[in-house]
Write an enzyme that holds these catalytic residues in place. Structure first.
Site, short mmCIF file in Angstrom:
data_model
loop_
_atom_site.label_atom_id
_atom_site.label_comp_id
_atom_site.label_asym_id
_atom_site.label_seq_id
_atom_site.Cartn_x
_atom_site.Cartn_y
_atom_site.Cartn_z
N GLU A 125 -5.53 -4.95 10.33
CA GLU A 125 -4.51 -3.93 10.59
C GLU A 125 -4.85 -3.20 11.89
O GLU A 125 -5.69 -2.28 11.88
CB GLU A 125 -4.49 -2.90 9.46
CG GLU A 125 -4.15 -3.46 8.11
CD GLU A 125 -3.53 -2.40 7.19
OE1 GLU A 125 -2.42 -2.64 6.70
OE2 GLU A 125 -4.14 -1.34 6.98
N SER B 136 3.24 -2.08 10.40
CA SER B 136 4.67 -2.10 10.73
C SER B 136 5.39 -3.39 10.31
O SER B 136 6.34 -3.80 10.97
CB SER B 136 4.89 -1.86 12.23
OG SER B 136 4.50 -0.54 12.56
N GLY C 80 2.47 2.21 11.21
CA GLY C 80 3.48 3.26 11.22
C GLY C 80 4.15 3.51 12.56
O GLY C 80 4.86 4.49 12.74
N HIS D 69 -9.63 1.25 4.95
CA HIS D 69 -8.36 1.51 5.63
C HIS D 69 -8.59 2.48 6.78
O HIS D 69 -9.38 3.41 6.66
CB HIS D 69 -7.33 2.07 4.64
CG HIS D 69 -5.93 2.01 5.20
ND1 HIS D 69 -5.49 2.90 6.15
CD2 HIS D 69 -4.91 1.15 4.97
CE1 HIS D 69 -4.24 2.58 6.47
NE2 HIS D 69 -3.87 1.51 5.78
N GLY E 11 2.88 -1.16 4.31
CA GLY E 11 2.84 0.27 3.99
C GLY E 11 4.21 0.79 3.64
O GLY E 11 4.72 0.56 2.54
N GLU F 45 -6.91 4.85 7.82
CA GLU F 45 -6.63 6.26 7.49
C GLU F 45 -7.84 6.90 6.81
O GLU F 45 -8.06 8.10 6.92
CB GLU F 45 -5.36 6.35 6.62
CG GLU F 45 -4.11 6.12 7.46
CD GLU F 45 -2.91 5.58 6.70
OE1 GLU F 45 -2.93 5.56 5.46
OE2 GLU F 45 -1.95 5.16 7.37
N ASN G 103 0.88 -1.17 0.00
CA ASN G 103 0.00 0.00 0.00
C ASN G 103 0.92 1.22 0.00
O ASN G 103 1.48 1.56 1.03
CB ASN G 103 -0.90 -0.02 1.25
CG ASN G 103 -1.72 1.25 1.37
OD1 ASN G 103 -1.75 2.08 0.46
ND2 ASN G 103 -2.39 1.41 2.51
N TRP G 104 1.07 1.82 -1.16
CA TRP G 104 2.01 2.94 -1.28
C TRP G 104 1.51 4.22 -0.63
O TRP G 104 2.27 5.17 -0.49
CB TRP G 104 2.30 3.20 -2.77
CG TRP G 104 3.30 2.28 -3.36
CD1 TRP G 104 3.74 1.09 -2.84
CD2 TRP G 104 4.01 2.45 -4.59
NE1 TRP G 104 4.66 0.52 -3.67
CE2 TRP G 104 4.85 1.33 -4.75
CE3 TRP G 104 4.00 3.43 -5.59
CZ2 TRP G 104 5.68 1.17 -5.86
CZ3 TRP G 104 4.82 3.27 -6.69
CH2 TRP G 104 5.66 2.15 -6.82
N LYS G 105 0.21 4.24 -0.30
CA LYS G 105 -0.40 5.45 0.28
C LYS G 105 -0.11 6.64 -0.64
O LYS G 105 -0.07 6.47 -1.86
CB LYS G 105 0.11 5.66 1.71
CG LYS G 105 -0.09 4.39 2.57
CD LYS G 105 0.09 4.60 4.02
CE LYS G 105 -0.15 3.28 4.74
NZ LYS G 105 -0.12 3.37 6.18
P1 13P Z 1 2.95 0.46 7.74
O1 13P Z 1 3.47 -0.82 7.16
O2 13P Z 1 3.70 1.68 7.26
O3 13P Z 1 2.82 0.40 9.23
O4 13P Z 1 1.47 0.67 7.15
C1 13P Z 1 0.59 -0.39 7.19
C2 13P Z 1 -0.60 -0.02 6.40
O5 13P Z 1 -1.31 0.91 6.72
C3 13P Z 1 -0.87 -0.81 5.19
O6 13P Z 1 -2.15 -0.57 4.69
#
Ligand code: 13P
Length: 253
Positions: free
Chosen positions: A170, A214, A176, A101, A235, A103, A11-13
């Protein structure tokens, strides 16, 4: 309870531009080199909307699929400034879309709204990566399983093509932060998600359930000991080909 195929989803966000194609090429080359092993891996990169069409036209890889990170709940076109529908994602070449998600939940996506998005995406025959997870407070209050149950029941229906839904567990407090759940907690939570989904939606097989939060090269071996985990939603570490490839390599060490 396990599904044989292992998923490694990035997930590149809000990261990446046209030059990021080289990241995907490097991952593709890694897959070509280890062809035999990668038959049982499914690699999906969920990139920003602006890159989906470009990557799809440039990359012809049988190892990597391109996905999107969100969509609007409205089915096709409409007066929704700044939004993109599932049909537009499909048209750009996306095969998967992340929905629910945390976020996006933090910005107002409710279980009900996520349900509408899932319906629109399934209508377009997209595969769904449906995220669920508890906050730190909910975990501290012992409500993890209840929250996960409500998120699943609130956004999924028995009538859906459930084979097209992959669940990504998640924990919000893990995203993060470098913190991950304990092995025993993970085992219990994954067993619960799988049996609750199967029982509630009356499926004949257990769903595919991924872990996200993470995940990195140092902790991936902890997860590989847990057979209930069918793969990972990564992520930050998916934004670098080296880190992403090392995660896959170390998973099998
Ligand atoms: P991280 O791997 O940066 O903690 O993010 C996880 C995530 O939100 C994947 O969708």
């Amino acid at each position: 309870m396990t599904n044989k195929l292992k998923y490694f989803i990035g997930n590149w966000k809000m990261f990446g531009d046209f030059s990021s194609l080289k990241i995907i090429y490097q991952i593709h080359r890694f897959c070509v080199r280890f062809k035999r092993r990668h038959k049982k891996n499914k690699i999906i990169l969920c990139v920003p909307t602006t890159l989906i069409y470009y990557f799809n036209t440039k990359l012809k890889s049988k190892f990597i699929s391109i996905g999107a990170q969100n969509c609007h709940s409205h089915k096709t076109y409409g007066p929704f400034t700044g939004s993109v529908s599932a049909s537009m994602l499909k048209n750009a070449g996306a095969k998967y879309v992340i929905l629910g998600h945390s976020e996006n939940r933090a910005e107002g996506d409710t279980n009900q709204l996520i349900k509408k998005k899932i319906e629109s995406a399934l209508n377009q025959k997209l595969n769904i990566i449906f995220c669920i997870g508890e906050t730190f407070k909910e975990k501290r209050d012992g409500k993890t399983l209840l929250i996960l149950k409500n998120q699943m029941r609130g956004s999924v229906s028995k009538k859906y093509d459930l084979k097209k839904i992959i669940i990504a567990y998640e924990p919000v407090w893990s995203i993060g932060t470098g913190k991950i759940p304990k092995i025993q907690e993970l085992k219990k939570t994954f067993k619960y998600i799988k049996s609750e989904f199967k029982k509630n939606f009356r499926t004949t097989t257990f769903p595919t359930v991924l872990y996200g939060g993470s995940v990195n090269v140092n902790n991936i071996s902890i997860f590989s000991s847990i057979s209930e985990i069918d793969g990972f939603l990564v992520g930050e570490a998916s934004q670098s080909s080296e880190k992403f490839i090392d995660i896959i390599k170390n998973y099998y060490k």
